[in-house]
Design a protein around this motif. Structure first.
Motif, PDB file in Angstrom:
ATOM      1  N   PRO A   1     -10.056  -7.394  -7.048  1.00  0.00           N
ATOM      2  CA  PRO A   1     -10.126  -6.316  -6.055  1.00  0.00           C
ATOM      3  C   PRO A   1      -8.758  -5.655  -5.916  1.00  0.00           C
ATOM      4  O   PRO A   1      -7.747  -6.209  -6.351  1.00  0.00           O
ATOM      5  N   ARG A   2      -8.745  -4.480  -5.308  1.00  0.00           N
ATOM      6  CA  ARG A   2      -7.447  -3.835  -5.057  1.00  0.00           C
ATOM      7  C   ARG A   2      -6.641  -4.715  -4.104  1.00  0.00           C
ATOM      8  O   ARG A   2      -7.131  -5.098  -3.044  1.00  0.00           O
ATOM      9  N   PRO A   3      -5.414  -5.008  -4.464  1.00  0.00           N
ATOM     10  CA  PRO A   3      -4.594  -5.860  -3.589  1.00  0.00           C
ATOM     11  C   PRO A   3      -4.276  -5.155  -2.270  1.00  0.00           C
ATOM     12  O   PRO A   3      -4.073  -3.937  -2.226  1.00  0.00           O
ATOM     13  N   ASP A   4      -4.233  -5.938  -1.216  1.00  0.00           N
ATOM     14  CA  ASP A   4      -3.785  -5.414   0.078  1.00  0.00           C
ATOM     15  C   ASP A   4      -2.272  -5.226   0.023  1.00  0.00           C
ATOM     16  O   ASP A   4      -1.591  -5.851  -0.796  1.00  0.00           O
ATOM     17  N   PRO A   5      -1.730  -4.382   0.910  1.00  0.00           N
ATOM     18  CA  PRO A   5      -0.270  -4.177   0.888  1.00  0.00           C
ATOM     19  C   PRO A   5       0.533  -5.465   1.062  1.00  0.00           C
ATOM     20  O   PRO A   5       1.643  -5.572   0.558  1.00  0.00           O
ATOM     21  N   GLY A   6      -0.018  -6.457   1.733  1.00  0.00           N
ATOM     22  CA  GLY A   6       0.708  -7.710   1.945  1.00  0.00           C
ATOM     23  C   GLY A   6       0.545  -8.724   0.823  1.00  0.00           C
ATOM     24  O   GLY A   6       1.198  -9.754   0.820  1.00  0.00           O
ATOM     25  N   ASP A   7      -0.334  -8.446  -0.143  1.00  0.00           N
ATOM     26  CA  ASP A   7      -0.543  -9.386  -1.246  1.00  0.00           C
ATOM     27  C   ASP A   7       0.697  -9.452  -2.129  1.00  0.00           C
ATOM     28  O   ASP A   7       1.293  -8.440  -2.454  1.00  0.00           O
ATOM     29  N   ARG A   8       1.057 -10.650  -2.510  1.00  0.00           N
ATOM     30  CA  ARG A   8       2.265 -10.848  -3.305  1.00  0.00           C
ATOM     31  C   ARG A   8       1.973 -11.087  -4.784  1.00  0.00           C
ATOM     32  O   ARG A   8       2.828 -10.889  -5.619  1.00  0.00           O
TER      33      ARG A   8
ATOM     34  N   TRP B   1      -2.864  -1.162  -7.475  1.00  0.00           N
ATOM     35  CA  TRP B   1      -4.232  -0.641  -7.425  1.00  0.00           C
ATOM     36  C   TRP B   1      -4.647  -0.089  -8.782  1.00  0.00           C
ATOM     37  O   TRP B   1      -5.783  -0.273  -9.214  1.00  0.00           O
TER      38      TRP B   1
END
Length: 167
Positions: free
Chosen positions: A89-96, A126
């Motif tokens: 999935p598209r990573p969230d802004p906080g995903d490292r 993304w």
């Protein structure tokens, strides 16, 4: 960092001198005990960082056969048919890190920790996730991966989809 920690350990030394003892040999022991391990740790850390840069790590490589993740601590090879649906999935802004959900028993291989820090990649997370999902869903385009024409086609396709989704 080594100099600062050595100075901190060295500052502790004079408070532990024995009364009437010669502090010069004690000072030498404190310098050696504090400086050598810290210096070796610094050299090892610098060497690992230089190796990482020289080897081009971390890396995500898309091929006609699947996705290869290469990190300083390991690798992962995932054939296209082993990726779970809608992965990643598209990573969230906080995903490292980039995470791939893999079906077991379909030829995926892994050694060590294949952790890919997203901030270290020179591609938007993304776009990368969308490209992996696109090739997993469209096997007819996989043979052209790596060609300039396919890169342009994919870029226009994904950017047009991102514009439509944003609108």
């Amino acid at each position: 960092m080594t100099v600062a920690l050595t100075a901190a350990f060295w500052a502790l030394g004079p408070s532990t001198w024995e009364a009437g003892a010669d502090p010069e040999w004690q000072l030498t022991v404190v310098e050696v005990v504090a400086t050598v391990p810290l210096g070796l740790a610094t050299v090892a850390l610098l060497g690992s960082q230089l190796y990482t840069l020289w080897a081009g790590l971390p890396a995500v490589v898309l091929t006609a056969h699947g996705v290869r993740l290469r990190s300083p601590f390991g690798y992962q090879v995932v054939p296209w048919n082993a990726l779970r649906a809608d992965c990643p999935p598209r990573p969230d802004p906080g995903d490292r890190f980039l995470h791939l959900a893999v079906e077991r028993g379909l030829g995926a291989r892994r050694r060590g920790l294949a952790l890919i820090p997203l901030p270290w990649l020179d591609i938007h997370p993304w776009f990368l996730a969308d490209a992996i999902r696109h090739y997993a869903a469209h096997p007819e385009h996989r043979a052209a991966i790596g060609t300039p024409e396919e890169h342009e086609r994919l870029r226009h396709l994904l950017l047009a989809g991102a514009g439509a989704a944003a609108a």
